[in-house]
Design a protein around this motif. Structure first.
Motif, PDB file in Angstrom:
ATOM      1  N   LYS A  80       0.867  -1.318   0.009  1.00  0.00           N
ATOM      2  CA  LYS A  80       0.035   0.073  -0.055  1.00  0.00           C
ATOM      3  C   LYS A  80       0.983   1.101   0.089  1.00  0.00           C
ATOM      4  O   LYS A  80       0.163   2.314  -0.399  1.00  0.00           O
ATOM      5  N   GLY A 117      -0.944  -4.910   1.965  1.00  0.00           N
ATOM      6  CA  GLY A 117      -0.333  -4.461   3.401  1.00  0.00           C
ATOM      7  C   GLY A 117       0.784  -3.840   3.037  1.00  0.00           C
ATOM      8  O   GLY A 117       0.938  -2.952   2.163  1.00  0.00           O
ATOM      9  N   ILE A 118       1.762  -3.660   3.920  1.00  0.00           N
ATOM     10  CA  ILE A 118       3.145  -3.070   3.939  1.00  0.00           C
ATOM     11  C   ILE A 118       4.309  -3.950   3.620  1.00  0.00           C
ATOM     12  O   ILE A 118       4.181  -5.111   4.585  1.00  0.00           O
ATOM     13  N   CYS A 119       4.987  -3.618   2.959  1.00  0.00           N
ATOM     14  CA  CYS A 119       6.113  -4.670   2.520  1.00  0.00           C
ATOM     15  C   CYS A 119       7.088  -4.371   3.450  1.00  0.00           C
ATOM     16  O   CYS A 119       7.311  -3.343   4.288  1.00  0.00           O
ATOM     17  N   SER A 123       7.882  -1.286   5.806  1.00  0.00           N
ATOM     18  CA  SER A 123       7.722  -1.209   7.196  1.00  0.00           C
ATOM     19  C   SER A 123       9.120  -0.690   7.940  1.00  0.00           C
ATOM     20  O   SER A 123       8.845  -0.034   9.117  1.00  0.00           O
TER      21      SER A 123
ATOM     22  N   PHE B 106       6.232  -9.310   5.335  1.00  0.00           N
ATOM     23  CA  PHE B 106       5.258  -8.380   5.035  1.00  0.00           C
ATOM     24  C   PHE B 106       4.133  -8.260   6.177  1.00  0.00           C
ATOM     25  O   PHE B 106       3.969  -9.248   6.613  1.00  0.00           O
ATOM     26  N   LYS B 107       3.695  -7.107   6.108  1.00  0.00           N
ATOM     27  CA  LYS B 107       2.566  -6.897   7.075  1.00  0.00           C
ATOM     28  C   LYS B 107       1.376  -6.968   6.189  1.00  0.00           C
ATOM     29  O   LYS B 107       0.993  -6.198   5.510  1.00  0.00           O
ATOM     30  N   ILE B 108       0.437  -8.157   6.363  1.00  0.00           N
ATOM     31  CA  ILE B 108      -0.615  -8.394   5.433  1.00  0.00           C
ATOM     32  C   ILE B 108      -1.816  -7.946   6.274  1.00  0.00           C
ATOM     33  O   ILE B 108      -2.180  -8.265   7.427  1.00  0.00           O
ATOM     34  N   GLU B 109      -2.314  -6.764   5.451  1.00  0.00           N
ATOM     35  CA  GLU B 109      -3.583  -6.235   6.137  1.00  0.00           C
ATOM     36  C   GLU B 109      -4.875  -6.752   5.671  1.00  0.00           C
ATOM     37  O   GLU B 109      -5.967  -6.671   6.280  1.00  0.00           O
TER      38      GLU B 109
END
Lengths: 127, 127
Positions: A80, A117-119, A123, B106-109
């Motif tokens: 994102k 999300g955020i890679c 991050s 990765f932060k998966i949202e």
DNA sequence: ATTAAATATGATAACAATTATCAGTTTATA
DNA sequence: TATAAACTGATAATTGTTATCATATTTAAT
């Protein structure tokens, strides 16, 4: 479907490219390589190749479509923050498909999973 | 976010509806119900509600977005013949997410799974 | 209740991605 | 090589969606 030079160079541009480009991006690349290709031709051929399974069309969170020459089963993650698309290898899906097909009676021909999300890089840059 | 009458009736139209309507479809429904609502208002509010989790936005195989008032975890199947969108209940995804998150950093949202193929009804009508 | 600030609205212009059109060109085939 | 089918570039048109803006509604504070 006949052979076409333009389809050839479009596929090459896609295959040579590390990222998952949009139609417009491929068009720009080819333009800079002195091709006088038309944007319509790029769209036409990307869709045609996606249709017959030569490439993959990624349509997910964003407003525009992206393409991938990797046709082995894998999924995608869209960051994102930076907007980059990453490949996600995955081997759990076959179970889901079998299960779903049995319980619904639907004939599943294709499926797509798009995570967002955020890679990791974004991050880390956050702090 | 303030209360708004328009948002209320948009949500109701969505919740009352069996299918997974597009913004335009909701607009038409409300128009026929004698509301003088604007298409922009429909888009604005659907997006706003999707943004804060009150409803779900389905962006996948087709050219336009669809909306779903069901917010519990489930996925969708789009029939290539009739174009209808069906709910697919699913409980395997959490494993995929955990696995993917661990292996990638990765932060998966959020994530979406869209299956496509031929629904049972269309499959039967085929012969 | 009255006011003021914040938020929402309808109408419509603007936009971006994609597709349709069409005359001319290339490819496959007989 | 002649013919039909498929492909192309240029660009107009279409579609889904968002931006703009003047007006109206909602909320909170007086």
């Amino acid at each position: 479907m006949n052979y076409s030079k333009q389809r050839e160079i479009i596929y090459q541009a896609l295959a040579d490219n590390v990222v998952h480009p949009s139609a417009e991006y491929i068009y720009d690349v080819l333009k800079q390589a002195n091709s006088n290709i038309s944007l319509a031709t790029v769209y036409r051929n990307l869709n045609k190749m996606a249709h017959n399974g030569k490439i993959k069309k990624i349509q997910g969170l964003e407003d525009k479509a992206h393409f991938d020459h990797n046709t082995f089963e894998h999924y995608h993650f869209i960051c994102k923050k930076c907007g980059r698309i990453f490949d996600i290898p995955c081997d759990i899906a076959p179970e889901i498909i079998k299960k779903t097909q049995e319980s619904t009676g639907f004939k599943i021909e294709s499926h797509d999973i798009v995570f967002s999300g955020i890679c990791r890089e974004c991050s880390e840059n956050e702090r």
